[in-house]
Write an enzyme that holds these catalytic residues in place. Structure first.
Site, PDB file in Angstrom:
ATOM      1  N   GLU A 215      41.080  14.537  39.774  1.00 55.74           N
ATOM      2  CA  GLU A 215      39.797  14.116  38.635  1.00 55.74           C
ATOM      3  C   GLU A 215      39.880  14.729  37.445  1.00 55.74           C
ATOM      4  O   GLU A 215      39.748  13.948  36.009  1.00 55.74           O
ATOM      5  CB  GLU A 215      38.787  14.345  40.071  1.00 55.74           C
ATOM      6  N   VAL A 216      40.308  15.780  37.226  1.00 56.98           N
ATOM      7  CA  VAL A 216      40.368  16.507  35.916  1.00 56.98           C
ATOM      8  C   VAL A 216      41.834  16.602  35.509  1.00 56.98           C
ATOM      9  O   VAL A 216      42.704  17.022  36.257  1.00 56.98           O
ATOM     10  CB  VAL A 216      39.839  17.480  35.950  1.00 56.98           C
TER      11      VAL A 216
ATOM     12  N   ARG B 144      33.351  29.144  37.539  1.00 51.19           N
ATOM     13  CA  ARG B 144      32.342  28.508  38.701  1.00 51.19           C
ATOM     14  C   ARG B 144      32.997  26.860  38.842  1.00 51.19           C
ATOM     15  O   ARG B 144      32.875  26.538  37.724  1.00 51.19           O
ATOM     16  CB  ARG B 144      31.074  29.398  38.917  1.00 51.19           C
ATOM     17  N   ASP B 145      33.511  26.577  39.916  1.00 52.84           N
ATOM     18  CA  ASP B 145      33.013  24.940  40.467  1.00 52.84           C
ATOM     19  C   ASP B 145      31.435  24.327  40.262  1.00 52.84           C
ATOM     20  O   ASP B 145      31.230  24.636  40.391  1.00 52.84           O
ATOM     21  CB  ASP B 145      32.988  24.629  41.074  1.00 52.84           C
ATOM     22  N   ILE B 146      31.026  23.525  38.941  1.00 53.41           N
ATOM     23  CA  ILE B 146      29.782  23.727  39.111  1.00 53.41           C
ATOM     24  C   ILE B 146      29.418  22.733  39.976  1.00 53.41           C
ATOM     25  O   ILE B 146      28.269  22.217  40.733  1.00 53.41           O
ATOM     26  CB  ILE B 146      29.942  22.364  38.144  1.00 53.41           C
TER      27      ILE B 146
ATOM     28  N   ASN C  46      45.225  19.925  43.300  1.00 47.44           N
ATOM     29  CA  ASN C  46      44.725  18.029  43.572  1.00 47.44           C
ATOM     30  C   ASN C  46      45.767  18.173  42.243  1.00 47.44           C
ATOM     31  O   ASN C  46      45.338  18.145  41.090  1.00 47.44           O
ATOM     32  CB  ASN C  46      43.651  18.210  43.501  1.00 47.44           C
TER      33      ASN C  46
ATOM     34  N   HIS D 139      44.426  22.965  37.078  1.00 42.54           N
ATOM     35  CA  HIS D 139      43.485  23.720  37.688  1.00 42.54           C
ATOM     36  C   HIS D 139      44.080  24.061  39.278  1.00 42.54           C
ATOM     37  O   HIS D 139      43.925  23.456  39.972  1.00 42.54           O
ATOM     38  CB  HIS D 139      42.104  23.264  38.030  1.00 42.54           C
TER      39      HIS D 139
ATOM     40  N   HIS E  11      41.676  25.407  42.517  1.00 41.32           N
ATOM     41  CA  HIS E  11      40.257  25.542  43.455  1.00 41.32           C
ATOM     42  C   HIS E  11      40.461  27.048  44.211  1.00 41.32           C
ATOM     43  O   HIS E  11      42.057  26.641  45.022  1.00 41.32           O
ATOM     44  CB  HIS E  11      40.418  24.462  44.234  1.00 41.32           C
TER      45      HIS E  11
HETATM   46  P1  5GP Z   1      39.861  17.456  41.272  1.00 41.81           P
HETATM   47  O1  5GP Z   1      38.897  16.676  41.620  1.00 41.81           O
HETATM   48  O2  5GP Z   1      40.297  17.080  39.893  1.00 41.81           O
HETATM   49  O3  5GP Z   1      40.599  18.486  41.122  1.00 41.81           O
HETATM   50  O4  5GP Z   1      39.133  19.092  40.599  1.00 41.81           O
HETATM   51  C1  5GP Z   1      37.830  19.190  39.412  1.00 41.81           C
HETATM   52  C2  5GP Z   1      36.410  19.674  39.700  1.00 41.81           C
HETATM   53  O5  5GP Z   1      36.178  19.898  38.873  1.00 41.81           O
HETATM   54  C3  5GP Z   1      35.654  19.075  40.811  1.00 41.81           C
HETATM   55  O6  5GP Z   1      35.562  20.486  42.111  1.00 41.81           O
HETATM   56  C4  5GP Z   1      34.248  19.722  39.892  1.00 41.81           C
HETATM   57  O7  5GP Z   1      33.052  20.032  41.114  1.00 41.81           O
HETATM   58  C5  5GP Z   1      34.448  20.010  39.270  1.00 41.81           C
HETATM   59  N1  5GP Z   1      34.430  19.873  37.440  1.00 41.81           N
HETATM   60  C6  5GP Z   1      33.732  18.212  36.565  1.00 41.81           C
HETATM   61  N2  5GP Z   1      33.748  18.585  35.776  1.00 41.81           N
HETATM   62  C7  5GP Z   1      33.055  19.848  35.573  1.00 41.81           C
HETATM   63  C8  5GP Z   1      31.927  20.920  34.703  1.00 41.81           C
HETATM   64  O8  5GP Z   1      32.017  20.370  33.413  1.00 41.81           O
HETATM   65  N3  5GP Z   1      32.000  22.026  34.657  1.00 41.81           N
HETATM   66  C9  5GP Z   1      33.150  22.871  35.921  1.00 41.81           C
HETATM   67  N4  5GP Z   1      32.433  24.486  36.290  1.00 41.81           N
HETATM   68  N5  5GP Z   1      32.988  22.500  36.420  1.00 41.81           N
HETATM   69  C10 5GP Z   1      33.363  20.495  36.397  1.00 41.81           C
END
Ligand code: 5GP
Length: 123
Positions: free
Chosen positions: A101-102, A34-36, A93, A106, A108
């Site tokens: 961001e990460v 699950r997303d945080i 993304n 991934h 979503h």
């Molecule tokens: P991006 O913007 O890279 O597509 O999405 C990164 C996602 O990772 C965001 O929706 C954010 O809420 C989620 N996220 C960031 N850090 C963590 C974490 O430590 N644990 C979980 N479960 N989700 C995270």
């Protein structure tokens, strides 16, 4: 493009068990949790277990087994979450313009409510 994978990214730490996660599904090739910061009643992230930065990196360098395992995991998560019939959105993304961001691939999986149009046109 050659990709450099940063093994200190947050999802790499989750895969190593250094940071806890709320796991929804796991197979040999993928982990779903699950997303945080959920954007909808269902918001699950599906990641490959291998060190891939993005969809581009993954689709160039992953094995057939990794590709299949990852895609199967996405379908399985949707069924487990009960969103297959009513519908959902799967988003990956990527890079600067995609506002990733990460730096670990991934997808979503977002659902559980009507999600509106995918993108707002610029004003
Ligand atoms: P991006 O913007 O890279 O597509 O999405 C990164 C996602 O990772 C965001 O929706 C954010 O809420 C989620 N996220 C960031 N850090 C963590 C974490 O430590 N644990 C979980 N479960 N989700 C995270």
């Amino acid at each position: 493009m050659a990709y450099a994978y940063d093994d200190q990214n947050i999802f790499a730490k989750i895969l190593r068990g250094e940071i806890p996660n709320d796991t929804v599904y796991e197979n040999g090739q993928a982990l779903a949790f699950r997303d945080i910061s959920p954007a909808a009643p269902t918001h699950v992230l599906v990641i490959p277990k291998g060190p891939y930065v993005s969809m581009d990196h993954f689709t160039q360098e992953a094995s057939e087994e990794e590709l299949v395992g990852f895609m199967r995991a996405i379908g399985e998560v949707c069924r487990l979450e009960g969103i297959s019939d009513e519908g959902f959105r799967a988003i990956s993304n990527t890079g600067h313009n995609g506002v990733q961001e990460v730096p670990h691939l991934h997808v979503h999986i977002i659902g559980g409510r009507p999600l509106g149009r995918m993108l707002m046109k610029p004003a």
